[in-house]
Design a protein around this motif. Sequence first.
Motif, PDB file in Angstrom:
ATOM      1  N   ALA A 141       0.833  -1.206   0.000  1.00 30.41           N
ATOM      2  CA  ALA A 141       0.000   0.000   0.000  1.00 30.41           C
ATOM      3  C   ALA A 141       0.868   1.258   0.000  1.00 30.41           C
ATOM      4  N   LYS A 142       1.969   1.229   0.727  1.00 28.19           N
ATOM      5  CA  LYS A 142       2.881   2.374   0.765  1.00 28.19           C
ATOM      6  C   LYS A 142       3.525   2.580  -0.597  1.00 28.19           C
ATOM      7  N   ARG A 143       3.924   1.488  -1.246  1.00 30.97           N
ATOM      8  CA  ARG A 143       4.509   1.612  -2.584  1.00 30.97           C
ATOM      9  C   ARG A 143       3.488   2.150  -3.576  1.00 30.97           C
ATOM     10  N   LEU A 144       2.234   1.750  -3.416  1.00 34.69           N
ATOM     11  CA  LEU A 144       1.176   2.251  -4.307  1.00 34.69           C
ATOM     12  C   LEU A 144       1.058   3.770  -4.193  1.00 34.69           C
ATOM     13  N   ARG A 145       1.024   4.282  -2.975  1.00 37.72           N
ATOM     14  CA  ARG A 145       0.918   5.733  -2.774  1.00 37.72           C
ATOM     15  C   ARG A 145       2.140   6.458  -3.330  1.00 37.72           C
ATOM     16  N   LYS A 146       3.314   5.843  -3.175  1.00 37.07           N
ATOM     17  CA  LYS A 146       4.536   6.464  -3.694  1.00 37.07           C
ATOM     18  C   LYS A 146       4.489   6.534  -5.220  1.00 37.07           C
ATOM     19  N   MET A 147       4.009   5.472  -5.863  1.00 33.92           N
ATOM     20  CA  MET A 147       3.902   5.496  -7.327  1.00 33.92           C
ATOM     21  C   MET A 147       2.888   6.530  -7.790  1.00 33.92           C
ATOM     22  N   GLU A 148       1.801   6.684  -7.061  1.00 38.26           N
ATOM     23  CA  GLU A 148       0.811   7.712  -7.414  1.00 38.26           C
ATOM     24  C   GLU A 148       1.443   9.094  -7.402  1.00 38.26           C
ATOM     25  N   ARG A 149       2.270   9.366  -6.389  1.00 36.26           N
ATOM     26  CA  ARG A 149       2.939  10.674  -6.310  1.00 36.26           C
ATOM     27  C   ARG A 149       3.933  10.844  -7.459  1.00 36.26           C
ATOM     28  N   HIS A 150       4.681   9.777  -7.767  1.00 39.81           N
ATOM     29  CA  HIS A 150       5.647   9.854  -8.862  1.00 39.81           C
ATOM     30  C   HIS A 150       4.957  10.122 -10.199  1.00 39.81           C
ATOM     31  N   VAL A 151       3.845   9.441 -10.445  1.00 36.68           N
ATOM     32  CA  VAL A 151       3.134   9.615 -11.718  1.00 36.68           C
ATOM     33  C   VAL A 151       2.579  11.036 -11.828  1.00 36.68           C
ATOM     34  N   ALA A 152       1.991  11.530 -10.748  1.00 41.76           N
ATOM     35  CA  ALA A 152       1.444  12.887 -10.763  1.00 41.76           C
ATOM     36  C   ALA A 152       2.547  13.914 -11.009  1.00 41.76           C
ATOM     37  N   ALA A 153       3.711  13.730 -10.374  1.00 40.79           N
ATOM     38  CA  ALA A 153       4.820  14.668 -10.567  1.00 40.79           C
ATOM     39  C   ALA A 153       5.360  14.601 -11.988  1.00 40.79           C
ATOM     40  N   ALA A 154       5.443  13.396 -12.562  1.00 40.14           N
ATOM     41  CA  ALA A 154       5.924  13.255 -13.941  1.00 40.14           C
ATOM     42  C   ALA A 154       4.958  13.904 -14.924  1.00 40.14           C
ATOM     43  N   ALA A 155       3.660  13.765 -14.670  1.00 36.48           N
ATOM     44  CA  ALA A 155       2.664  14.396 -15.549  1.00 36.48           C
ATOM     45  C   ALA A 155       2.795  15.910 -15.509  1.00 36.48           C
ATOM     46  N   ARG A 156       3.030  16.482 -14.319  1.00 40.36           N
ATOM     47  CA  ARG A 156       3.215  17.938 -14.211  1.00 40.36           C
ATOM     48  C   ARG A 156       4.484  18.376 -14.934  1.00 40.36           C
ATOM     49  N   LEU A 157       5.564  17.599 -14.774  1.00 41.87           N
ATOM     50  CA  LEU A 157       6.817  17.936 -15.469  1.00 41.87           C
ATOM     51  C   LEU A 157       6.613  17.907 -16.976  1.00 41.87           C
ATOM     52  N   TYR A 158       5.895  16.919 -17.466  1.00 43.90           N
ATOM     53  CA  TYR A 158       5.631  16.811 -18.901  1.00 43.90           C
ATOM     54  C   TYR A 158       4.875  18.042 -19.404  1.00 43.90           C
ATOM     55  N   GLU A 159       3.879  18.474 -18.643  1.00 42.64           N
ATOM     56  CA  GLU A 159       3.104  19.659 -19.033  1.00 42.64           C
ATOM     57  C   GLU A 159       3.973  20.918 -19.034  1.00 42.64           C
ATOM     58  N   GLU A 160       4.826  21.061 -18.012  1.00 45.98           N
ATOM     59  CA  GLU A 160       5.675  22.250 -17.943  1.00 45.98           C
ATOM     60  C   GLU A 160       6.716  22.247 -19.063  1.00 45.98           C
ATOM     61  N   MET A 161       7.229  21.084 -19.424  1.00 47.75           N
ATOM     62  CA  MET A 161       8.178  21.020 -20.534  1.00 47.75           C
ATOM     63  C   MET A 161       7.487  21.334 -21.847  1.00 47.75           C
ATOM     64  N   ASP A 162       6.234  20.929 -21.994  1.00 41.65           N
ATOM     65  CA  ASP A 162       5.456  21.302 -23.180  1.00 41.65           C
ATOM     66  C   ASP A 162       5.286  22.815 -23.258  1.00 41.65           C
ATOM     67  N   ALA A 163       4.953  23.424 -22.121  1.00 39.21           N
ATOM     68  CA  ALA A 163       4.796  24.880 -22.092  1.00 39.21           C
ATOM     69  C   ALA A 163       6.111  25.574 -22.432  1.00 39.21           C
ATOM     70  N   LEU A 164       7.214  25.019 -21.941  1.00 34.34           N
ATOM     71  CA  LEU A 164       8.522  25.599 -22.245  1.00 34.34           C
ATOM     72  C   LEU A 164       8.830  25.499 -23.739  1.00 34.34           C
ATOM     73  N   ARG A 165       8.510  24.360 -24.334  1.00 35.42           N
ATOM     74  CA  ARG A 165       8.753  24.208 -25.771  1.00 35.42           C
ATOM     75  C   ARG A 165       7.942  25.223 -26.578  1.00 35.42           C
ATOM     76  N   GLU A 166       6.724  25.502 -26.135  1.00 29.14           N
ATOM     77  CA  GLU A 166       5.913  26.504 -26.840  1.00 29.14           C
ATOM     78  C   GLU A 166       6.523  27.897 -26.724  1.00 29.14           C
ATOM     79  N   LEU A 167       7.012  28.234 -25.536  1.00 28.73           N
ATOM     80  CA  LEU A 167       7.650  29.540 -25.363  1.00 28.73           C
ATOM     81  C   LEU A 167       8.921  29.647 -26.204  1.00 28.73           C
TER      82      LEU A 167
END
Length: 482
Positions: A141-167
């Motif tokens: 259960a602890k590993r599950l929560r950790k993976m959820e946090r990792h996935v959410a952080a990676a999704a945010r990084l992907y979005e910010e890198m997309d925004a950077l590429r547009e700029l």
Amino acid sequence: MPARSWLADLRSRLGASGGKADGLGILAFEAAATMSRLVSLHRTLSDAEFRRLRADVLRAEGVARLTSADQSLLLRLACAELVADLDRAASATARLAARCCACAAEASPPLLRDFDGLYADAKRGRLAQLDAAVGFSRGAAKRLRKMERHVAAAARLYEEMDALRELEASERRMESWKQHSGPIIPSQAAPGKKKPDPGEKLMRELRAQRQKVRRHMEGSLWSVDAGRAAKLMAKSVLAVLGRISITFGALVPGLPSLTVGRTWPLGHSSGPLHRSAMPGAALRHSAPIFGQKDTAALSVLESIKPSASTIGGSGMELRYANVILSVETVLAALRPLPPAGGSGGEEVHQEGMVDLSKRDGLYKMLPVSIREAVNAKLRESWRGQHAAVDVEAAAAARGEVERVLRWLGPMAHDTLRWSDERSMEQGQRFSMQPRALMVQTLHFADRKKTDAAIVDVLVRLSCVCWYDDERRRLESVDWENE
């Protein structure tokens, strides 16, 4: 430094390491996609989702009519698809583990050194022994929560890198415009007021966005130790396999056994389904999910491969789904029965044009076999019949179409959902929600039965459309005579 080379320079400095000798770097997105698959499998195997599978999905009227009413067969198909999904996550984990072992300066743990072999052993029946050695059920259960946090952080990084590429693309366009437009003559601004410079504003946004990307890199999988990430994923793969065994083991032959106590962190299953009393049903799918002598991956793929007599076996599932959804659209565009009071003539003609366009699109997307069958049935039903269709006949036909769509429509919607969820779109790559299963779609639906249902719906829909056209024509004539 020019903006166009900033990201390349950042990757060269952080690269696959994120500032550490063994960080993930650009591999963070692949790892996050695998983690999202594992989280999705965890949630699909929850008690609530398994109860929904038993009570709703496997007992849906459309599934019973077109695929099978054999509950144990349907459960084997669902289990085989989940295992196939898990196999893909295990393959990605094994690739990352092998990379870590190749780059590591010191000896890697056995879990990472030969994860492919350990996973294959687990599927052959050594799951309980692996749990005793590795302890993947503890802390799941602890590993599950950790993976959820990792996935959410990676999704945010992907979005910010997309925004950077547009700029950065905007800055390149501005530089190109400056090079080809010649010197810019400053405009006369009012005394004491400075006209804002678009280039300066863009550079401020670029600097702020670069800082934001750096912060997200430092707080995401990009900078996480690759060995730690691989170990987290490897244990989670085995934990999901254990959950599959507990949930489906009572009904699906060949699954490895895993005996755990009350501390199993993912919850207990809701109990087995009763075995079907149809021993001869679909013998092709009655083999074990795994076998001692057969390759496990091949066994799983054969279990979920639709036969040639199914819609999925002919590769037509998306086309059939779109036909059914188009029928729903055309039916919704028709006015309700019995006819309401007359409306304006212009409005009638506009509605009629829209309906004809939708009907024409539906007719063009029909497979040849269905189109020929519909035409033959229409010729037969209208042969020698000169009387107009009355409101009672039209209402009866519409009621029958709606009745069939109540069980046929959900299978079409689930088919499109299944396809969308397995696309490579960024929005789906990091989705952690339970996914639709192939067994609830048109993949395993018998093509002859589905053809018969669609032909019957289209013939009855033609009756409703003919009556609606007659109403429009008469209302238009009445309006012109007024």
